[in-house]
Enzyme design. Structure first.
Site, PDB file in Angstrom:
ATOM      1  N   LYS A  89      23.044  -0.218  -0.488  1.00  0.00           N
ATOM      2  CA  LYS A  89      22.673   0.246  -1.832  1.00  0.00           C
ATOM      3  C   LYS A  89      21.356   1.012  -1.730  1.00  0.00           C
ATOM      4  O   LYS A  89      20.355   0.478  -1.223  1.00  0.00           O
ATOM      5  CB  LYS A  89      22.532  -0.967  -2.742  1.00  0.00           C
ATOM      6  CG  LYS A  89      22.723  -0.682  -4.207  1.00  0.00           C
ATOM      7  CD  LYS A  89      22.803  -1.995  -4.971  1.00  0.00           C
ATOM      8  CE  LYS A  89      22.922  -1.806  -6.444  1.00  0.00           C
ATOM      9  NZ  LYS A  89      22.715  -3.057  -7.166  1.00  0.00           N
TER      10      LYS A  89
HETATM   11  C1  E4P Z   1      23.825  -3.010 -10.481  1.00  0.00           C
HETATM   12  O1  E4P Z   1      24.211  -2.934  -9.346  1.00  0.00           O
HETATM   13  C2  E4P Z   1      22.611  -3.685 -10.920  1.00  0.00           C
HETATM   14  O2  E4P Z   1      22.368  -4.732 -10.017  1.00  0.00           O
HETATM   15  C3  E4P Z   1      22.720  -4.297 -12.274  1.00  0.00           C
HETATM   16  O3  E4P Z   1      23.961  -4.056 -12.887  1.00  0.00           O
HETATM   17  C4  E4P Z   1      21.543  -4.101 -13.155  1.00  0.00           C
HETATM   18  O4  E4P Z   1      21.754  -4.770 -14.382  1.00  0.00           O
HETATM   19  P1  E4P Z   1      20.583  -5.098 -15.428  1.00  0.00           P
HETATM   20  O5  E4P Z   1      20.233  -3.841 -16.130  1.00  0.00           O
HETATM   21  O6  E4P Z   1      21.200  -6.106 -16.348  1.00  0.00           O
HETATM   22  O7  E4P Z   1      19.444  -5.642 -14.612  1.00  0.00           O
END
Ligand code: E4P
Length: 217
Positions: free
Chosen positions: A83
């Site tokens: 990522k």
């Molecule tokens: C995606 O890969 C992120 O980890 C995640 O969906 C972020 O979500 P949040 O905005 O609830 O922290």
């Protein structure tokens, strides 16, 4: 549509994986901090719990360091997906990794043109954050629809991984648009199973069944 769970809680992942409906896992540094566990250890454990991609996020901000971190993360399992943040350096790292056949999830996407760049860099997944988009007064789903149109126009194979999902309606809207994946916190996945009419209907059926005095087994 594929379902990923957005958590580093291994007990939750194991429980949800037992449904057979879980296609992958996404994590981020905030979720790792919340787990209170060692990053490399928890990612290795998650990689064994599911067959599908497990997104592990780099924390370096320059391309070379990102690539060094990615090399280490890739040793944790065959299903690790790197990522990377949607930055200039992140997309350079993305191109290098995808040219080598590594799966990459480009995260922190907030515009359709950013998503276009990620697709050009060969990303396997683009993660537009719908909830955070909604939080600042935009409609996150407009972003998903725009990305879907652009990817279809040019036949990009990058999968749209809808992230920052806050409730089941986000999942419904993403599925209607035709997004490839929803990554959800465990509670949202559990909410998808629920409907008050299902609960009431089951209660009534069981009460009526009890009146028959029969058993199946
Ligand atoms: C995606 O890969 C992120 O980890 C995640 O969906 C972020 O979500 P949040 O905005 O609830 O922290």
């Amino acid at each position: 549509m594929k379902f990923f769970v957005d958590t580093a809680d291994t007990a939750e992942i194991a429980d949800l994986a037992a449904t057979g409906l879980l296609d992958g896992v996404t994590t981020n540094p905030t979720l790792i901090a919340k787990s209170g566990r060692k990053f490399l250890e928890v990612i290795a454990e998650i990689a064994k719990l599911v067959d599908g991609p497990v997104s592990a996020e780099v924390v370096a901000t320059d391309t070379d360091s990102m690539l060094r971190e990615a090399a280490k993360l890739l040793t944790l399992g065959d299903n690790i997906c790197i990522k990377l943040p949607l930055t200039f350096d992140g997309l350079k790292a993305c191109k290098r990794l995808t040219d080598d056949g590594v799966k990459v999830n480009v995260t922190l996407c907030f515009s359709a043109t950013q998503a276009l760049l990620a697709a050009k860099a060969g990303a396997s997944f683009i993660s537009p954050f719908v909830g955070r988009h909604d939080d600042v007064g935009f409609d996150g789903m407009d972003l998903i629809a725009d990305i879907k149109q652009i990817y279809d126009n040019y036949d990009y194979r990058t999968e749209i991984l809808v992230a920052s999902i806050r409730h089941p309606v986000h999942v419904l809207q993403a599925a209607k648009i035709g997004a490839d994946v929803s990554t959800m916190p465990p509670n949202v996945i559990r909410q998808l199973f629920k409907h008050p009419l299902t609960d009431n209907g089951l209660k009534a059926f069981l009460e009526d069944w009890a009146k028959t005095g029969q058993s199946i087994l």
